[in-house]
Design a protein around this motif. Structure first.
Motif, PDB file in Angstrom:
ATOM      1  N   TRP A  43      -7.686  -4.918   6.176  1.00 57.66           N
ATOM      2  CA  TRP A  43      -7.696  -4.375   4.767  1.00 57.66           C
ATOM      3  C   TRP A  43      -8.318  -4.810   3.405  1.00 57.66           C
ATOM      4  CZ3 TRP A  43      -4.508  -0.867   5.176  1.00 57.66           C
ATOM      5  CH2 TRP A  43      -3.175  -1.124   6.279  1.00 57.66           C
ATOM      6  N   THR A  44      -9.335  -4.033   2.845  1.00 59.03           N
ATOM      7  CA  THR A  44     -10.527  -4.370   2.059  1.00 59.03           C
ATOM      8  C   THR A  44      -9.687  -4.041   0.610  1.00 59.03           C
ATOM      9  OG1 THR A  44     -11.106  -1.905   1.574  1.00 59.03           O
ATOM     10  CG2 THR A  44     -12.191  -3.548   3.039  1.00 59.03           C
ATOM     11  N   GLY A  45      -8.332  -3.862   0.517  1.00 61.76           N
ATOM     12  CA  GLY A  45      -8.285  -3.924  -1.288  1.00 61.76           C
ATOM     13  C   GLY A  45      -6.682  -2.929  -1.700  1.00 61.76           C
ATOM     14  N   PRO A  46      -6.225  -3.063  -2.349  1.00 60.50           N
ATOM     15  CA  PRO A  46      -4.995  -2.059  -2.605  1.00 60.50           C
ATOM     16  C   PRO A  46      -5.341  -0.451  -2.118  1.00 60.50           C
ATOM     17  CG  PRO A  46      -5.053  -3.361  -4.709  1.00 60.50           C
ATOM     18  CD  PRO A  46      -6.815  -3.864  -3.781  1.00 60.50           C
TER      19      PRO A  46
ATOM     20  N   THR B 267      -6.224   0.527   0.811  1.00 62.75           N
ATOM     21  CA  THR B 267      -7.975   0.439   1.896  1.00 62.75           C
ATOM     22  C   THR B 267      -8.346  -0.019   2.578  1.00 62.75           C
ATOM     23  OG1 THR B 267      -9.267  -0.779  -0.457  1.00 62.75           O
ATOM     24  CG2 THR B 267      -9.434   0.973  -0.999  1.00 62.75           C
ATOM     25  N   GLY B 268      -8.869  -0.128   3.254  1.00 60.90           N
ATOM     26  CA  GLY B 268      -9.023  -0.612   4.488  1.00 60.90           C
ATOM     27  C   GLY B 268      -9.650  -0.015   5.596  1.00 60.90           C
TER      28      GLY B 268
END
Length: 133
Positions: A77-80, A82-83
């Motif tokens: 997961w790279t952010g809310p 997103t990933g």
């Protein structure tokens, strides 16, 4: 405890040899994927299944695991919302042995390789259906 330990070492030595440094869990433990139809010729394995102190391996007990975790997935997961993700399913997407998708992912699953998954909310790619007489 000493007697139990000595018995265990004697048993393992008879199965794996006298050098404990050469012992490997995969020489005792194997994994097998039976066919959904229960036809032996359509299943996969058995194949040595290793492990280590960090791996979770719920395999229903026993030295030949015929059930347990199959779908594997890694998500970063790279952010809310997103990933990226990768996943693999043992066997193919078909129980039909005449299909090219019958065992198309078996080797990848056995060897710990994963396939990229499309981002959430996006199409998996172009799908083309061809009818043949």
């Amino acid at each position: 405890m000493r007697a139990a330990f000595a018995t265990a070492v004697a048993h393992l030595s008879s199965r794996l040899g006298a050098a404990p440094a050469q012992w490997a869990w995969g020489r005792l433990h194997s994994r097998q994927f039976p066919s959904l139809t229960q036809a032996d010729a359509l299943g996969y394995g058995p194949r040595a299944a290793g492990g280590d102190r960090w791996a979770v391996d719920a395999a229903a007990g026993g030295l030949v695991a015929r059930q347990g975790p199959s779908w594997r997935m890694i998500a970063a997961w790279t952010g809310p919302g997103t990933g990226t993700a990768q996943g693999i399913y043992p066997g193919g997407q078909s129980e039909n042995p005449a299909s090219p998708w019958y065992e198309d992912q078996v080797a990848d699953w056995w060897n710990g390789r994963y396939l990229p998954m499309p981002p959430a909310g996006s199409a998996a790619g172009v799908i083309r259906w061809t009818l043949r007489p």
